[in-house]
Write a protein that holds these residues in place. Structure first.
Motif, mmCIF file in Angstrom:
data_model
loop_
_atom_site.group_PDB
_atom_site.id
_atom_site.type_symbol
_atom_site.label_atom_id
_atom_site.label_comp_id
_atom_site.label_asym_id
_atom_site.label_seq_id
_atom_site.Cartn_x
_atom_site.Cartn_y
_atom_site.Cartn_z
ATOM 1 N N MET A 1 14.541 47.277 52.229
ATOM 2 C CA MET A 1 14.254 46.061 53.472
ATOM 3 C C MET A 1 15.049 45.315 53.367
ATOM 4 S SD MET A 1 10.846 45.543 54.929
ATOM 5 C CE MET A 1 10.763 43.574 55.748
ATOM 6 N N PRO A 2 15.412 44.846 54.646
ATOM 7 C CA PRO A 2 16.779 44.137 55.174
ATOM 8 C C PRO A 2 16.190 42.198 54.231
ATOM 9 C CG PRO A 2 16.228 45.783 57.063
ATOM 10 C CD PRO A 2 15.129 45.932 55.887
ATOM 11 N N ARG A 3 16.571 41.886 54.116
ATOM 12 C CA ARG A 3 16.324 40.328 53.275
ATOM 13 C C ARG A 3 16.394 39.508 54.709
ATOM 14 N NH1 ARG A 3 19.897 38.987 48.755
ATOM 15 N NH2 ARG A 3 21.746 39.475 50.422
ATOM 16 N N ALA A 4 15.434 38.380 55.218
ATOM 17 C CA ALA A 4 15.431 37.635 56.323
ATOM 18 C C ALA A 4 16.927 36.794 56.354
ATOM 19 C CB ALA A 4 13.755 36.743 55.709
ATOM 20 N N LEU A 5 16.552 36.174 57.780
ATOM 21 C CA LEU A 5 17.680 35.282 57.827
ATOM 22 C C LEU A 5 17.251 34.121 58.237
ATOM 23 C CD1 LEU A 5 19.875 38.412 59.925
ATOM 24 C CD2 LEU A 5 20.164 37.876 57.847
ATOM 25 N N VAL A 6 18.009 33.267 58.249
ATOM 26 C CA VAL A 6 17.759 31.971 58.776
ATOM 27 C C VAL A 6 18.979 31.567 59.663
ATOM 28 C CG1 VAL A 6 17.796 28.675 57.578
ATOM 29 C CG2 VAL A 6 17.200 31.601 55.746
ATOM 30 N N LEU A 7 18.423 30.282 60.499
ATOM 31 C CA LEU A 7 19.185 30.467 61.758
ATOM 32 C C LEU A 7 20.063 28.695 61.183
ATOM 33 C CD1 LEU A 7 19.228 32.006 64.832
ATOM 34 C CD2 LEU A 7 17.522 30.451 65.276
ATOM 35 N N PRO A 8 20.601 28.387 61.518
ATOM 36 C CA PRO A 8 21.385 27.430 61.500
ATOM 37 C C PRO A 8 20.047 26.633 62.337
ATOM 38 C CG PRO A 8 22.848 28.162 62.449
ATOM 39 C CD PRO A 8 21.770 29.094 62.493
ATOM 40 N N ALA A 9 20.607 24.634 62.242
ATOM 41 C CA ALA A 9 18.929 23.682 63.229
ATOM 42 C C ALA A 9 20.025 24.312 63.907
ATOM 43 C CB ALA A 9 19.141 22.931 62.456
ATOM 44 N N ALA A 10 21.290 24.154 64.181
ATOM 45 C CA ALA A 10 22.422 23.787 66.172
ATOM 46 C C ALA A 10 23.353 24.403 65.481
ATOM 47 C CB ALA A 10 21.863 22.606 66.164
ATOM 48 N N VAL A 11 24.185 25.080 66.363
ATOM 49 C CA VAL A 11 24.999 25.513 66.846
ATOM 50 C C VAL A 11 25.539 24.789 67.967
ATOM 51 C CG1 VAL A 11 27.522 26.761 66.537
ATOM 52 C CG2 VAL A 11 25.038 27.555 65.152
ATOM 53 N N THR A 12 27.546 23.371 67.421
ATOM 54 C CA THR A 12 27.140 22.973 69.142
ATOM 55 C C THR A 12 28.528 23.379 69.196
ATOM 56 O OG1 THR A 12 27.991 21.361 68.072
ATOM 57 C CG2 THR A 12 26.046 21.081 68.128
ATOM 58 N N GLY A 13 28.998 23.184 69.914
ATOM 59 C CA GLY A 13 30.007 23.690 71.679
ATOM 60 C C GLY A 13 30.626 22.981 72.587
ATOM 61 N N ALA A 14 31.640 23.259 73.241
ATOM 62 C CA ALA A 14 31.503 22.413 74.471
ATOM 63 C C ALA A 14 30.391 22.641 75.685
ATOM 64 C CB ALA A 14 33.022 22.790 74.843
ATOM 65 N N GLY A 15 29.992 20.910 75.786
ATOM 66 C CA GLY A 15 28.782 21.642 77.132
ATOM 67 C C GLY A 15 27.426 22.556 76.794
ATOM 68 N N ILE A 16 27.710 22.904 75.041
ATOM 69 C CA ILE A 16 26.205 23.786 75.031
ATOM 70 C C ILE A 16 25.517 23.245 73.152
ATOM 71 C CG2 ILE A 16 26.553 25.741 76.432
ATOM 72 C CD1 ILE A 16 27.873 26.215 73.453
ATOM 73 N N ALA A 17 24.529 23.906 73.120
ATOM 74 C CA ALA A 17 24.204 23.450 71.628
ATOM 75 C C ALA A 17 23.787 25.587 71.814
ATOM 76 C CB ALA A 17 23.487 22.958 71.367
ATOM 77 N N ARG A 62 11.602 37.126 65.222
ATOM 78 C CA ARG A 62 11.229 38.813 64.502
ATOM 79 C C ARG A 62 11.965 38.543 64.258
ATOM 80 N NH1 ARG A 62 6.455 39.531 67.731
ATOM 81 N NH2 ARG A 62 7.395 41.817 68.546
ATOM 82 N N ARG A 63 13.079 39.299 64.696
ATOM 83 C CA ARG A 63 14.837 39.258 64.772
ATOM 84 C C ARG A 63 15.393 39.289 63.173
ATOM 85 N NH1 ARG A 63 13.432 42.961 68.095
ATOM 86 N NH2 ARG A 63 14.269 42.438 70.505
ATOM 87 N N LEU A 64 15.101 37.356 63.369
ATOM 88 C CA LEU A 64 15.494 37.061 61.871
ATOM 89 C C LEU A 64 14.801 37.167 60.928
ATOM 90 C CD1 LEU A 64 17.604 34.753 62.098
ATOM 91 C CD2 LEU A 64 15.545 33.109 62.437
ATOM 92 N N ARG A 65 13.693 37.000 60.964
ATOM 93 C CA ARG A 65 12.804 37.818 59.543
ATOM 94 C C ARG A 65 12.954 39.289 59.710
ATOM 95 N NH1 ARG A 65 9.133 35.116 63.027
ATOM 96 N NH2 ARG A 65 7.663 37.409 63.005
ATOM 97 N N SER A 66 12.548 39.716 60.662
ATOM 98 C CA SER A 66 13.685 41.639 59.999
ATOM 99 C C SER A 66 14.566 41.401 58.979
ATOM 100 C CB SER A 66 13.037 42.542 60.475
ATOM 101 O OG SER A 66 13.651 42.091 61.861
ATOM 102 N N GLY A 67 15.542 40.930 59.322
ATOM 103 C CA GLY A 67 17.043 41.094 59.294
ATOM 104 C C GLY A 67 17.937 41.443 59.688
ATOM 105 N N THR A 68 17.258 41.215 61.079
ATOM 106 C CA THR A 68 17.970 42.969 62.763
ATOM 107 C C THR A 68 19.038 42.046 62.586
ATOM 108 O OG1 THR A 68 15.779 43.747 63.156
ATOM 109 C CG2 THR A 68 17.549 43.498 64.183
#
Ligand SMILES: CC(C)(COP(=O)(O)OP(=O)(O)OC[C@H]1O[C@@H](n2cnc3c(N)ncnc32)[C@H](O)[C@@H]1OP(=O)(O)O)[C@@H](O)C(=O)NCCC(=O)NCCS
Length: 194
Positions: A1-17, A62-68
């Motif tokens: 079973m793939p492990r759950a992944l964690v999204l970083p709080a925010a990733v910033t770029g030019a004019g976007i996050a 869910r994609r994150l929780r399922s490790g997808t």
């Protein structure tokens, strides 16, 4: 079973996050669902109502929780979601990940897709296993391959009859970005199993 992944709080770029989707992004998903192309390329349902859009948002979590993989909303400077970008590790090769993205029509032409792709790529190098990012574009989709090139992706060639889109097998251009020596491969927002 793939492990759950964690999204970083925010990733910033030019004019976007890049940030997690939230229920307030429902109007953006509804706009994407009326796009002639986005529902053909993604799991955005065609002509979604509020309920369908909320279900799409729940699936991204869910994609994150399922490790997808990692699915981010692309947010503009006012924190309005204007699109989506995802990083999807290849199941049988953790050194490779594919990237997919969309931007709603009302926000296009402002460099947001390019900025999101660049920000996602740079963040991807903080994931120790990733060595190669790849994306696939129909040759006519100039906005998409130009965004890829602006974000440092290189065209590798044309994959003939590669994937079924709109009920037909289509040729797709393949683009990649390779981890350069000197790009980080330690320290990370990636905490498998967290
Ligand atoms: C492709 C898409 C993500 C581009 O988003 P965007 O935010 O408008 O892209 P950008 O503003 O970063 O533009 C990137 C480049 O493409 C060019 N471009 C954008 N749309 C274009 C179009 N329709 N025709 C020709 N060039 C275009 C821009 O001028 C820019 O070029 P530059 O780097 O030389 O200045 C958006 O049109 C979209 O979501 N389309 C539907 C879904 C899709 O195709 N997703 C990608 C699947 S592979």
């Amino acid at each position: 079973m793939p492990r759950a992944l964690v999204l970083p709080a925010a990733v910033t770029g030019a004019g976007i996050a890049l940030r997690a989707f939230c229920d307030d992004d429902v109007e953006t998903v509804c706009e994407a669902s009326r796009d002639p192309l986005i529902p053909d390329l993604t799991t955005v349902p065609r002509d979604a109502d509020r309920r369908g859009a909320l279900a799409y948002i729940a699936r991204q979590h869910r994609r994150l929780r399922s490790g997808t993989g990692y699915s981010f909303a692309i947010a503009d400077a006012a924190d309005r979601a204007i699109g989506q970008i995802g990083l999807w590790p290849v199941r049988d090769d953790p050194g490779r990940a594919s990237v997919g993205y969309w931007v709603v029509e009302s926000a296009r032409g402002n460099g947001h897709a390019s900025a999101a792709l660049r920000a996602l790529s740079e963040w991807a190098w903080t994931l120790p296993s990733i060595e190669r990012l790849e994306l696939f574009v129909e040759p006519w989709n100039t906005g998409s391959w130009k965004a890829a090139e602006a974000a440092g992706f290189q065209r590798e060639g044309l994959l003939r009859s590669w994937r079924v889109i709109r009920s037909e097998r289509r040729d797709l251009l393949v683009y990649s970005r390779i981890r350069e020596s000197g790009e980080p491969n330690v320290g990370s927002a990636h905490r498998p199993g967290a």
